[in-house]
Design a protein around this motif. Structure first.
Motif, short mmCIF file in Angstrom:
data_model
loop_
_atom_site.label_atom_id
_atom_site.label_comp_id
_atom_site.label_asym_id
_atom_site.label_seq_id
_atom_site.Cartn_x
_atom_site.Cartn_y
_atom_site.Cartn_z
N ARG A 139 0.84 -1.21 0.00
CA ARG A 139 0.00 0.00 0.00
C ARG A 139 0.88 1.26 0.00
O ARG A 139 0.60 2.23 -0.71
N LEU A 140 1.94 1.24 0.79
CA LEU A 140 2.85 2.39 0.83
C LEU A 140 3.51 2.60 -0.53
O LEU A 140 3.67 3.73 -0.99
N ARG A 141 3.89 1.50 -1.17
CA ARG A 141 4.51 1.61 -2.49
C ARG A 141 3.53 2.21 -3.50
O ARG A 141 3.92 3.03 -4.35
N GLN A 142 2.25 1.83 -3.40
CA GLN A 142 1.24 2.42 -4.29
C GLN A 142 1.12 3.91 -4.06
O GLN A 142 1.07 4.70 -5.00
N LEU A 143 1.08 4.32 -2.80
CA LEU A 143 0.96 5.75 -2.47
C LEU A 143 2.19 6.52 -2.92
O LEU A 143 2.10 7.70 -3.28
N ALA A 144 3.35 5.87 -2.89
CA ALA A 144 4.61 6.55 -3.24
C ALA A 144 4.65 6.96 -4.71
O ALA A 144 5.46 7.80 -5.09
N SER A 145 3.77 6.40 -5.52
CA SER A 145 3.78 6.74 -6.96
C SER A 145 3.26 8.14 -7.22
O SER A 145 3.43 8.66 -8.33
N GLN A 146 2.64 8.78 -6.22
CA GLN A 146 2.08 10.12 -6.41
C GLN A 146 3.15 11.19 -6.14
O GLN A 146 3.74 11.23 -5.07
N LYS A 147 3.36 12.06 -7.10
CA LYS A 147 4.44 13.05 -7.03
C LYS A 147 4.28 14.01 -5.87
O LYS A 147 5.24 14.38 -5.20
N ASN A 148 3.07 14.48 -5.64
CA ASN A 148 2.86 15.55 -4.67
C ASN A 148 2.63 15.05 -3.25
O ASN A 148 2.28 15.82 -2.37
N LEU A 149 2.83 13.77 -3.00
CA LEU A 149 2.49 13.20 -1.70
C LEU A 149 3.70 13.09 -0.78
O LEU A 149 4.77 12.65 -1.19
N GLN A 150 3.50 13.52 0.47
CA GLN A 150 4.44 13.24 1.56
C GLN A 150 3.60 12.77 2.75
O GLN A 150 2.48 13.23 2.94
N ALA A 151 4.16 11.88 3.55
CA ALA A 151 3.40 11.35 4.67
C ALA A 151 4.31 10.93 5.80
O ALA A 151 5.42 10.44 5.57
N MET A 152 3.83 11.13 7.04
CA MET A 152 4.45 10.51 8.21
C MET A 152 3.76 9.17 8.42
O MET A 152 2.52 9.10 8.41
N VAL A 153 4.55 8.11 8.59
CA VAL A 153 4.01 6.76 8.75
C VAL A 153 4.36 6.27 10.15
O VAL A 153 5.54 6.19 10.51
N PHE A 154 3.33 5.95 10.95
CA PHE A 154 3.53 5.58 12.35
C PHE A 154 3.46 4.07 12.55
O PHE A 154 2.57 3.40 12.02
N PHE A 155 4.42 3.57 13.35
CA PHE A 155 4.51 2.14 13.69
C PHE A 155 4.47 2.00 15.21
O PHE A 155 4.89 2.89 15.94
N ASN A 156 4.01 0.84 15.66
CA ASN A 156 4.02 0.56 17.10
C ASN A 156 5.35 0.00 17.57
O ASN A 156 5.69 0.10 18.75
N THR A 157 6.11 -0.62 16.66
CA THR A 157 7.39 -1.23 17.04
C THR A 157 8.49 -0.83 16.07
O THR A 157 8.24 -0.65 14.86
N THR A 158 9.70 -0.71 16.59
CA THR A 158 10.86 -0.41 15.74
C THR A 158 11.16 -1.56 14.80
O THR A 158 11.63 -1.35 13.67
N LYS A 159 10.88 -2.80 15.23
CA LYS A 159 11.14 -3.97 14.39
C LYS A 159 10.35 -3.90 13.08
O LYS A 159 10.91 -4.08 12.00
N GLN A 160 9.04 -3.63 13.17
CA GLN A 160 8.23 -3.53 11.95
C GLN A 160 8.66 -2.34 11.11
O GLN A 160 8.68 -2.39 9.88
N LEU A 161 9.02 -1.25 11.76
CA LEU A 161 9.49 -0.06 11.03
C LEU A 161 10.70 -0.40 10.17
O LEU A 161 10.77 -0.02 9.00
N LYS A 162 11.64 -1.16 10.74
CA LYS A 162 12.86 -1.50 9.98
C LYS A 162 12.56 -2.46 8.83
O LYS A 162 13.19 -2.38 7.77
#
Length: 445
Positions: free
Chosen positions: A220-243
């Motif tokens: 889903r993040l990769r799909q959203l990344a295709s939009q030129k004008n988009l920036q987003a903060m993405v929140f995770f509950n754990t550092t493991k999943q973030l990495k």
């Protein structure tokens, strides 16, 4: 308000003060201890900056201490306060963990009037006698509910023990309330609560939910990344999943930065700088980034993992839609997660049926519209076969030109595969024969 501040406010284009900025001005100037509550993104930093700074005496040492729960928020507050302090010739010093202690001690010798720091570093310097708070007039706790929890509350208590003046003003600021019995017991004073959370402020935050299986969230993040004008903060509950997600996005060549506790202060500062400048499309973070960070005109916040508490959701959501700008909070999950989101949010949650489109700012939308309506170049040549078809909606001249071009191509005699190969072989032979010969000799041959 100081006249120099009024001039700068007018130059910056502020049309009016926010309710919290109006409500706390007089009590702060009068030295009153208070507990100020206001929604995220309503200018709480300026709410205590504007009234307090004109009351300070230049050259009279450390008079204001502002504590923040994270290095990022402390540095952001330092930048904001320093901008206004310079108008009054006041010095500001940041005391945060992860930064060079020797450098901080050297600057402390100049006795700056305003100190801004994290509880760990300030407590360390105060308890070792490196930081003297004998002249302190005001203590500000920004995001007070977070500062008065667990280990951080113990560090605040250590700092308070080094303050000898019983008349020090204490001001608590935040978007979620603190337990005033805890605050009163720690600081031994009564607090006047100023609650501006129910004040009608234009809020344009939309809450949406995208039904997503756990193993599809990275895609889903990769799909959203295709939009030129988009920036987003993405929140995770754990550092493991973030990495794990950071590794996936790096493999997909998606520009992103990570902001996690435990990284060096320079690494975290660089991540924020890259995100603010637009070099990074996503800023991946845990709840260390949910408090107070101000990213101008951020269009989107994504809950990759749902938070457990409504307060956490509120602070994450507060990174977008700041100062009445438009913003969207998007959450990933299944049907069960959707029910949880509706419990966390006291407003309508829209369920997405496909990939949403985002635009960062009105200027970019206008630019995009202009590009669409720009007239076609009169001598433009077709670049692919799809442009050769006759379009019923195209202008008459353009249709005629395309039709003629297609007709000419159809009239060209077709040659066999063997003939084409023979032509290529002949051209190669001629090229090798002429290689290294002067131009005139080539032309004769």
């Amino acid at each position: 308000m100081d006249e120099r501040f009024k001039e700068k406010i007018a130059a910056k284009g502020f049309s009016q003060l926010t309710p919290i900025q109006v409500a706390v001005a007089k009590p702060l100037q009068a030295g009153q201890s208070l507990d100020a509550l206001a929604p995220t993104g309503t200018g709480k930093t300026l709410a205590f900056t504007w009234p307090l700074l004109p009351t300070l005496t230049v050259g009279d040492g450390e008079q204001v201490l502002i504590l923040a729960p994270s290095q990022e928020l402390a540095m952001q507050t330092t930048r904001v306060v320093r901008e206004w302090a310079q108008l009054l010739d006041l010095k500001v010093l940041a005391l945060t963990g992860g930064a060079n202690v020797k450098h901080q001690l050297d600057r402390l010798k100049k006795h700056p009037e305003i100190l801004i720091g994290t509880p760990g570093r300030v407590a360390e310097l105060a308890t070792k006698g490196k930081l003297k708070l004998n002249r302190l007039r005001t203590l500000i706790l920004d995001e007070a509910d977070e500062l008065l929890k667990d280990e951080t509350a113990q560090q605040v208590d250590q700092i308070w023990d080094t303050c000898k003046d019983a008349g020090i003003q204490v001001a608590l600021f935040g978007a979620t309330p603190v337990d005033l019995t805890v605050a009163a017991g720690l600081f031994d004073r009564e607090f006047e609560r100023i609650d501006a959370r129910d004040t009608q402020i234009p809020v344009q935050i939309k809450h949406v939910f995208w039904l997503t299986a756990n193993d599809q969230r990275n895609k889903r993040l990769r799909q959203l990344a295709s939009q030129k004008n988009l920036q987003a903060m993405v929140f995770f509950n754990t550092t493991k999943q973030l990495k794990i997600t950071a590794s996936f996005l790096a493999h997909e060549h998606v520009a992103m930065a990570t902001l996690v506790r435990g990284d060096s202060s320079s690494t975290r500062e660089r991540a924020l700088r890259d995100f603010r400048s637009g070099k990074a499309k996503f800023l991946l973070t845990t709840d260390v980034g949910a408090r107070g960070l101000d990213i101008e005109a951020l269009p989107l916040v994504i809950n990759f993992d749902l938070p457990s508490h409504s307060d956490t959701y509120t602070h994450r959501a507060g990174r977008t839609g700041r100062m009445a700008k438009a913003g969207t909070v998007m959450s990933f999950g299944n049907d069960h997660d959707l029910r949880r989101v509706r419990q966390l949010v006291d407003t309508q949650v829209e369920v997405l049926k496909g990939l949403p489109r985002f635009n960062k700012g009105e200027h970019q939308q206008v630019t995009k519209a202009k590009k669409k309506t720009a007239p076609a170049k009169p001598n433009a040549k077709p670049v692919n076969s799809s442009q050769l078809r006759v379009d019923e909606d195209a202008p008459e001249k353009e249709q005629t030109s395309r039709a003629v071009t297609t007709k000419k191509r159809k009239q060209e005699p077709e040659i066999s595969r063997h003939q084409r190969l023979a032509q290529v072989k002949k051209a190669k032979h001629k090229h090798s024969k002429n290689k290294g010969r002067p131009l005139k000799q080539r032309q004769r041959s």
